[in-house]
Scaffold this active site. Structure first.
Site, PDB file in Angstrom:
ATOM      1  N   ASP A 260      -8.042 -29.242 -27.742  1.00  0.00           N
ATOM      2  CA  ASP A 260      -8.780 -27.996 -28.472  1.00  0.00           C
ATOM      3  C   ASP A 260      -7.769 -26.885 -28.511  1.00  0.00           C
ATOM      4  O   ASP A 260      -7.868 -25.852 -28.860  1.00  0.00           O
ATOM      5  CB  ASP A 260      -9.685 -27.385 -27.425  1.00  0.00           C
ATOM      6  CG  ASP A 260      -9.313 -27.191 -25.994  1.00  0.00           C
ATOM      7  OD1 ASP A 260      -8.424 -28.033 -25.631  1.00  0.00           O
ATOM      8  OD2 ASP A 260      -9.867 -26.369 -25.293  1.00  0.00           O
ATOM      9  N   HIS A 261      -6.278 -27.367 -28.192  1.00  0.00           N
ATOM     10  CA  HIS A 261      -5.099 -26.123 -28.481  1.00  0.00           C
ATOM     11  C   HIS A 261      -4.215 -26.931 -29.547  1.00  0.00           C
ATOM     12  O   HIS A 261      -3.443 -26.250 -30.010  1.00  0.00           O
ATOM     13  CB  HIS A 261      -4.394 -26.231 -27.354  1.00  0.00           C
ATOM     14  CG  HIS A 261      -5.307 -25.466 -26.180  1.00  0.00           C
ATOM     15  ND1 HIS A 261      -4.924 -24.200 -25.820  1.00  0.00           N
ATOM     16  CD2 HIS A 261      -6.193 -25.940 -25.328  1.00  0.00           C
ATOM     17  CE1 HIS A 261      -5.973 -23.695 -25.076  1.00  0.00           C
ATOM     18  NE2 HIS A 261      -6.601 -24.912 -24.638  1.00  0.00           N
TER      19      HIS A 261
ATOM     20  N   ASP B 109      -5.535 -22.056 -19.841  1.00  0.00           N
ATOM     21  CA  ASP B 109      -5.746 -23.427 -19.195  1.00  0.00           C
ATOM     22  C   ASP B 109      -4.731 -23.207 -17.639  1.00  0.00           C
ATOM     23  O   ASP B 109      -3.801 -24.186 -17.959  1.00  0.00           O
ATOM     24  CB  ASP B 109      -5.323 -24.356 -19.979  1.00  0.00           C
ATOM     25  CG  ASP B 109      -6.392 -24.435 -21.283  1.00  0.00           C
ATOM     26  OD1 ASP B 109      -6.969 -23.590 -21.636  1.00  0.00           O
ATOM     27  OD2 ASP B 109      -6.945 -25.728 -21.467  1.00  0.00           O
TER      28      ASP B 109
ATOM     29  N   HIS C 197      -2.226 -27.077 -14.840  1.00  0.00           N
ATOM     30  CA  HIS C 197      -3.411 -27.838 -15.456  1.00  0.00           C
ATOM     31  C   HIS C 197      -3.398 -29.148 -15.298  1.00  0.00           C
ATOM     32  O   HIS C 197      -2.385 -29.681 -14.526  1.00  0.00           O
ATOM     33  CB  HIS C 197      -3.275 -27.219 -17.036  1.00  0.00           C
ATOM     34  CG  HIS C 197      -4.609 -27.457 -17.740  1.00  0.00           C
ATOM     35  ND1 HIS C 197      -5.649 -26.898 -17.205  1.00  0.00           N
ATOM     36  CD2 HIS C 197      -4.761 -27.935 -18.805  1.00  0.00           C
ATOM     37  CE1 HIS C 197      -6.643 -27.418 -17.940  1.00  0.00           C
ATOM     38  NE2 HIS C 197      -6.218 -27.956 -18.923  1.00  0.00           N
TER      39      HIS C 197
END
EC number: 3.1.26.11
Length: 311
Positions: A65-66, A216, A148
């Site tokens: 998603d990044h 994150d 993370h």
């Protein structure tokens, strides 16, 4: 002045209202892209930003998603006519990931300069062509390792502000007027056996602009000093309430109140929350949880623009 454009403010997967994580900084016409999740190109197209002038791409970490929009961005930048080198900054393993993703874009008309997990501040100057990595630059980028599930880094973007010209000092040092301009831009002058330096014509240091981007991660203490006195603290708010604190701990993300606590302890000017979980359809409904702790808290929206100027 620096413009901040929120291209994607969602986390996990895109929704009808939000693309995935992406941010565009515009400094003197040079652009820095921070993350490029799904929908980044579409948001840029809708915002009419152009692609050719992206000089730096900063990646926080390599979850989809990044970074899933990364190959497409590289291709479009190439198709826009760019030939100047492009700098990629990212966490540990970014070199391997970039090489893997660029298999589908093997013929780029520009060079990729990859900086993996930088351990010291990076300094850039604005040239006629692009942002150039060199010492003494007016734009500083530094990073912080986060907590993370995979290597992940936060970013500070600091625009230095030049001291004012001090005419009285220049006169007192008997510096010829013809050298004042060169000294103001940082050049040393040797003339008739004397050395004139910029400090002879400049006043006190002035506060610049600092933007911090943290996403994150769990709320580790090292973030507080990293974001200290930021003009804009952009932070993930994956979960709106502390009812989801167990999920936040398990998935190594943050709630609104955790982000606000960091903002308060870091003495920042404003907090912009982003990276909202897919089940959070209207993050603004949870904003009160952040504002109880830090008043200047706001929710980001796709294609929202904020401009920061020197005080």
């Amino acid at each position: 002045m620096i413009d901040v454009l929120f291209l994607g403010t969602g986390g996990g997967m895109p929704t009808p209202r939000r693309s995935l994580s992406s941010l565009l900084l515009n400094f003197k016409g040079c652009k820095i892209l921070v993350d490029c999740g799904e929908g980044t190109q579409l948001s840029m197209k809708n915002a009419k930003t152009g692609f050719k002038d992206i000089d730096i791409i900063c990646i926080t970490h390599c979850h989809g998603d990044h970074i899933i929009g990364f190959p497409g961005i590289l291709s479009t930048i190439g198709n826009s006519g760019r030939t100047n080198p492009l700098t990629i900054i990212g966490p540990k393993d970014i070199t391997r990931i970039v090489k893997g993703l660029t298999v589908i874009t093997p013929y780029l008309p520009y060079e990729l300069n990859i900086i993996e997990n930088p351990m010291q501040k990076l300094s850039f100057n604005v040239t006629k062509e692009n942002l150039k990595l060199e010492s003494g630059g007016e734009l500083l980028i530094d990073t912080l390792e986060l907590n993370h599930s995979i290597p992940c880094i936060a970013y500070n973007f600091t625009v230095k502000r030049k001291p004012k010209f001090n005419r009285e000092k220049a006169v007192n040092y008997n510096i010829p007027r013809k050298f004042w301009g060169d000294l103001q831009v940082g050049k040393n002058i040797n003339y008739e056996g004397r050395v004139y330096t910029p400090s002879m014509v400049l006043g006190k240091e002035r506060k610049g602009i600092k933007i911090s981007f943290v996403t994150d991660t769990t709320p580790i203490d090292s973030i507080i000093s990293f974001i200290e006195e930021s003009d804009m603290f952009i932070c993930e708010g994956t979960y709106g309430t502390d009812d989801d604190i167990d999920k936040a701990i398990k998935n190594k993300h943050m709630t609104f109140s955790q982000a606000a606590t960091l903002a308060f302890r870091g003495n920042v000017k404003e907090l912009i929350l982003t990276h909202f979980g897919v089940t959070m359809e209207r993050p603004e409904e949870f904003l009160g949880f952040a504002r109880k702790i830090f008043k200047n808290s706001y929710v980001a929206e796709d294609r929202m623009i904020k401009s920061l100027k020197f005080d």
